[in-house]
Design an enzyme around this catalytic site. Structure first.
Site, PDB file in Angstrom:
ATOM      1  N   LYS A 118       0.827  -1.214   0.000  1.00  0.00           N
ATOM      2  CA  LYS A 118       0.000   0.000   0.000  1.00  0.00           C
ATOM      3  C   LYS A 118       0.855   1.256   0.000  1.00  0.00           C
ATOM      4  CE  LYS A 118      -4.362  -1.755   0.698  1.00  0.00           C
ATOM      5  NZ  LYS A 118      -5.694  -1.791   1.228  1.00  0.00           N
ATOM      6  N   LYS A 200      -3.964 -10.096  -6.723  1.00  0.00           N
ATOM      7  CA  LYS A 200      -5.259 -10.521  -6.177  1.00  0.00           C
ATOM      8  C   LYS A 200      -6.365  -9.569  -6.648  1.00  0.00           C
ATOM      9  CE  LYS A 200      -5.867  -8.101  -1.844  1.00  0.00           C
ATOM     10  NZ  LYS A 200      -6.591  -8.046  -0.624  1.00  0.00           N
ATOM     11  N   LYS A 203     -10.954  -4.668  -4.483  1.00  0.00           N
ATOM     12  CA  LYS A 203     -12.042  -3.718  -4.696  1.00  0.00           C
ATOM     13  C   LYS A 203     -11.531  -2.320  -4.961  1.00  0.00           C
ATOM     14  CE  LYS A 203     -13.382  -4.192   0.041  1.00  0.00           C
ATOM     15  NZ  LYS A 203     -12.264  -3.752   0.866  1.00  0.00           N
TER      16      LYS A 203
END
Ligand code: ATP
Ligand code: LTN
Length: 335
Positions: A118, A200, A203
């Site tokens: 992130k 992966k 969302k």
């Protein structure tokens, strides 16, 4: 005759309202949450405090948080049976997070792969909350003396850290926290992006063709599967050299309850086009009732509100018990 009433073991889990929920969230976590409801006392929360570790638009966050809660119910979480609430409604999450952050090492947090990923993705906003994210997650879990945490594969490292922090706390201050175990389902623990099958399904992917939204209409689902990135040969089999096809087989298996090998046999010798169409149809059929229940719930705001208000009340009282114990152990003066 003496009767012993055994307390059901407790489950805690949650998702961030950082986007529309995806098929990855569903197969990796939500489907298992539903299946475990009868055998455990379940607490499922919307992790809105975690979501702000990444910049969010406040109006959007408010809307999405409500939608995530409604999607839990639409997927089959029974509010009569399970406790549903918003993380920010129980102040003890933040309180315990502080205590635990004083018992977590910088080095442990620097090793977290989600933090590394992130901070690369959001290089302009590497805030302290992004770094201490796993401490808040440990607080979520330990606050409720949780036995089992059903999550997708990517969260294992955070649960391992939660266990380490809890064991350390128990060692220094005396028995306080239940040590939780992760629960990873058999199928669908790691659903990959339809566009970049080495990543992966997420969302917060800016490309909506990479993920299937739980509320995507049937024709959108089928179209996204048709566009899924595969490879240039024509063999339907799982394998490290075929990440796209392997992912589609995994999804098909998770949705139909078959094994990946059974799914591969079923489509052996057929073309990619037919296979993609079949996967799309199977997923659309699984998600159609979810969408329908979601639409019904959207019309009943008062019902949804009553659920999360009651949930916060029950969660707060369980959390308060743990907090009293923790404050006493660390030497805070009783109120
Ligand atoms: P974000 O993209 O914002 O980081 P996310 O889609 O990874 O979010 P989370 O809220 O972080 O979703 O995760 C909610 C739950 O869904 C977790 O238990 C996580 O392990 C699971 N999960 C998320 N993505 C997948 C996936 N692709 N496959 C399997 N499980 C997943
Ligand atoms: N970090 C989790 C979301 C999450 C969670 C939790 C999951 C926050 N707190 C507690 C299980 C238990 C994620 O899925 N990214």
């Amino acid at each position: 005759m003496e009767q012993t009433v055994e307390r059901k073991k407790r489950i805690f889990s949650g998702m961030q309202p950082s986007g529309a929920l995806t098929l990855g969230n569903y197969l990796g976590a939500l489907k298992n949450w539903v299946a475990l409801q009868n055998d455990y006392e379940c607490m499922y929360s919307v992790m809105n405090m975690h979501a702000i570790t990444v910049r969010q638009d406040p109006a959007e966050l408010r809307k999405r948080s409500m939608e995530v809660l409604m999607q839990y119910i639409a997927c089959g979480i029974d509010p009569e049976q399970s406790i549903l609430f918003f993380q920010s409604h129980v102040a003890a999450h933040a309180e315990l997070s502080w205590i635990l952050s004083c018992n977590t090492q910088m080095g442990e947090l620097s090793r977290m792969t989600q933090f590394k990923d992130k901070s690369k993705k959001h290089a302009d906003n590497i805030n302290a909350g992004l770094f201490t994210y796993p401490v808040l997650m440990a607080a979520d879990i330990l606050l409720y003396q949780t036995d089992l945490v059903p999550v997708g594969n990517d969260q294992l490292q955070h649960i391992e850290l939660t266990r380490d922090v809890a064991e350390r706390f128990n060692f220094h201050y005396g028995e306080t926290f239940t040590i939780p175990e992760p629960y990873i389902g058999k199928a669908g623990a790691r659903v990959m992006s339809l566009q970049t099958p080495e990543n992966k399904m997420s969302k917060s992917d800016p490309n909506p063709n990479g993920y299937i939204g739980l509320l995507d209409p049937e024709e959108v689902i089928i179209k996204k599967f048709k566009r899924a990135v595969t490879d240039s040969d024509a063999e339907i089999r799982p394998g490290a050299d075929k990440p796209g096809i392997t992912n589609l087989l995994t999804i098909y298996a998770a949705v139909t309850g078959k094994t990946v090998d059974e799914a591969a046999k079923e489509f052996a010798g057929q073309g990619y086009g037919t296979f993609k169409q079949a996967v799309g149809e199977a997923v659309a059929a699984e998600l159609a009732p979810v969408r329908q229940r979601f639409e019904e719930l959207s019309k009943d705001k008062a019902y949804v509100e009553s659920i999360y208000e009651k949930g916060a009340e029950i969660a707060s009282s369980i959390a308060a018990r743990t907090m009293r114990k923790v404050y006493k152990k660390v030497g805070f003066i009783a109120r």
